[in-house]
Design a protein around this motif. Structure first.
Motif, PDB file in Angstrom:
ATOM      1  N   THR A  20       0.862  -1.178   0.000  1.00  0.00           N
ATOM      2  CA  THR A  20       0.000   0.000   0.000  1.00  0.00           C
ATOM      3  C   THR A  20       0.899   1.228   0.000  1.00  0.00           C
ATOM      4  O   THR A  20       2.119   1.110  -0.084  1.00  0.00           O
ATOM      5  CB  THR A  20      -0.917   0.028   1.244  1.00  0.00           C
ATOM      6  OG1 THR A  20      -0.105   0.141   2.411  1.00  0.00           O
ATOM      7  CG2 THR A  20      -1.791  -1.205   1.337  1.00  0.00           C
ATOM      8  N   GLU A  21       0.297   2.402   0.153  1.00  0.00           N
ATOM      9  CA  GLU A  21       1.094   3.623   0.166  1.00  0.00           C
ATOM     10  C   GLU A  21       2.052   3.672   1.365  1.00  0.00           C
ATOM     11  O   GLU A  21       3.044   4.381   1.346  1.00  0.00           O
ATOM     12  CB  GLU A  21       0.207   4.876   0.151  1.00  0.00           C
ATOM     13  CG  GLU A  21      -0.678   5.057   1.364  1.00  0.00           C
ATOM     14  CD  GLU A  21      -2.020   4.339   1.255  1.00  0.00           C
ATOM     15  OE1 GLU A  21      -2.780   4.410   2.226  1.00  0.00           O
ATOM     16  OE2 GLU A  21      -2.308   3.710   0.228  1.00  0.00           O
ATOM     17  N   ASN A  22       1.781   2.896   2.410  1.00  0.00           N
ATOM     18  CA  ASN A  22       2.640   2.853   3.590  1.00  0.00           C
ATOM     19  C   ASN A  22       3.727   1.790   3.484  1.00  0.00           C
ATOM     20  O   ASN A  22       4.479   1.584   4.427  1.00  0.00           O
ATOM     21  CB  ASN A  22       1.814   2.595   4.855  1.00  0.00           C
ATOM     22  CG  ASN A  22       0.840   3.724   5.116  1.00  0.00           C
ATOM     23  OD1 ASN A  22       1.132   4.879   4.827  1.00  0.00           O
ATOM     24  ND2 ASN A  22      -0.327   3.399   5.635  1.00  0.00           N
ATOM     25  N   GLY A  23       3.785   1.071   2.376  1.00  0.00           N
ATOM     26  CA  GLY A  23       4.785   0.025   2.188  1.00  0.00           C
ATOM     27  C   GLY A  23       4.154  -1.356   2.203  1.00  0.00           C
ATOM     28  O   GLY A  23       3.002  -1.542   1.832  1.00  0.00           O
ATOM     29  N   TYR A  24       4.930  -2.331   2.678  1.00  0.00           N
ATOM     30  CA  TYR A  24       4.491  -3.731   2.715  1.00  0.00           C
ATOM     31  C   TYR A  24       3.223  -3.881   3.529  1.00  0.00           C
ATOM     32  O   TYR A  24       3.099  -3.330   4.612  1.00  0.00           O
ATOM     33  CB  TYR A  24       5.610  -4.592   3.295  1.00  0.00           C
ATOM     34  CG  TYR A  24       5.209  -6.006   3.585  1.00  0.00           C
ATOM     35  CD1 TYR A  24       5.085  -6.938   2.560  1.00  0.00           C
ATOM     36  CD2 TYR A  24       4.940  -6.415   4.876  1.00  0.00           C
ATOM     37  CE1 TYR A  24       4.702  -8.234   2.823  1.00  0.00           C
ATOM     38  CE2 TYR A  24       4.570  -7.712   5.152  1.00  0.00           C
ATOM     39  CZ  TYR A  24       4.452  -8.615   4.122  1.00  0.00           C
ATOM     40  OH  TYR A  24       4.071  -9.903   4.383  1.00  0.00           O
ATOM     41  N   SER A  25       2.265  -4.657   3.020  1.00  0.00           N
ATOM     42  CA  SER A  25       0.985  -4.844   3.697  1.00  0.00           C
ATOM     43  C   SER A  25       0.783  -6.286   4.141  1.00  0.00           C
ATOM     44  O   SER A  25       0.516  -6.551   5.304  1.00  0.00           O
ATOM     45  CB  SER A  25      -0.150  -4.424   2.767  1.00  0.00           C
ATOM     46  OG  SER A  25      -1.394  -4.746   3.322  1.00  0.00           O
ATOM     47  N   SER A  26       0.887  -7.241   3.201  1.00  0.00           N
ATOM     48  CA  SER A  26       0.667  -8.647   3.522  1.00  0.00           C
ATOM     49  C   SER A  26       1.192  -9.504   2.391  1.00  0.00           C
ATOM     50  O   SER A  26       1.587  -9.004   1.347  1.00  0.00           O
ATOM     51  CB  SER A  26      -0.825  -8.931   3.737  1.00  0.00           C
ATOM     52  OG  SER A  26      -1.528  -8.751   2.523  1.00  0.00           O
ATOM     53  N   TRP A  27       1.163 -10.814   2.598  1.00  0.00           N
ATOM     54  CA  TRP A  27       1.527 -11.759   1.545  1.00  0.00           C
ATOM     55  C   TRP A  27       0.424 -12.782   1.421  1.00  0.00           C
ATOM     56  O   TRP A  27      -0.345 -12.999   2.348  1.00  0.00           O
ATOM     57  CB  TRP A  27       2.883 -12.407   1.813  1.00  0.00           C
ATOM     58  CG  TRP A  27       2.964 -13.213   3.076  1.00  0.00           C
ATOM     59  CD1 TRP A  27       3.279 -12.743   4.319  1.00  0.00           C
ATOM     60  CD2 TRP A  27       2.718 -14.611   3.233  1.00  0.00           C
ATOM     61  NE1 TRP A  27       3.247 -13.760   5.232  1.00  0.00           N
ATOM     62  CE2 TRP A  27       2.916 -14.924   4.594  1.00  0.00           C
ATOM     63  CE3 TRP A  27       2.361 -15.624   2.370  1.00  0.00           C
ATOM     64  CZ2 TRP A  27       2.746 -16.210   5.087  1.00  0.00           C
ATOM     65  CZ3 TRP A  27       2.211 -16.903   2.867  1.00  0.00           C
ATOM     66  CH2 TRP A  27       2.403 -17.179   4.212  1.00  0.00           C
ATOM     67  N   SER A  28       0.348 -13.381   0.239  1.00  0.00           N
ATOM     68  CA  SER A  28      -0.668 -14.389  -0.047  1.00  0.00           C
ATOM     69  C   SER A  28      -0.033 -15.537  -0.805  1.00  0.00           C
ATOM     70  O   SER A  28       0.992 -15.362  -1.463  1.00  0.00           O
ATOM     71  CB  SER A  28      -1.787 -13.814  -0.913  1.00  0.00           C
ATOM     72  OG  SER A  28      -2.381 -12.696  -0.317  1.00  0.00           O
ATOM     73  N   ILE A  29      -0.672 -16.688  -0.721  1.00  0.00           N
ATOM     74  CA  ILE A  29      -0.309 -17.840  -1.539  1.00  0.00           C
ATOM     75  C   ILE A  29      -1.534 -18.188  -2.364  1.00  0.00           C
ATOM     76  O   ILE A  29      -2.649 -18.254  -1.838  1.00  0.00           O
ATOM     77  CB  ILE A  29       0.114 -19.040  -0.671  1.00  0.00           C
ATOM     78  CG1 ILE A  29       1.442 -18.748  -0.005  1.00  0.00           C
ATOM     79  CG2 ILE A  29       0.169 -20.309  -1.492  1.00  0.00           C
ATOM     80  CD1 ILE A  29       1.964 -19.877   0.844  1.00  0.00           C
TER      81      ILE A  29
END
Length: 60
Positions: A20-29
């Motif tokens: 997001t605009e704040n940087g890393y948010s999450s990861w998904s598989i």
């Protein structure tokens, strides 16, 4: 205040990194029609058409 939100996804095979605009948010598989997200801890299965099924992991 509502505004424009920045989102970016980078895919590395079945691994997807979400920013997001704040940087890393999450990861998904994502494997086939099944996916799991680290932030919401939810399983999702894509169904035919615009439908999908989602099961949230209950937090205790």
């Amino acid at each position: 205040m509502m505004g424009i939100q920045f989102r970016k996804r980078q895919k590395y095979g079945p691994l997807v990194l979400n920013f997001t605009e704040n940087g890393y948010s999450s990861w998904s598989i994502k494997i086939g029609r099944w996916s799991w997200n680290s932030k919401s801890r939810a399983h999702r299965v894509d169904l035919p058409g615009p439908l999908s099924w989602k099961q949230d992991k209950t937090r205790t």
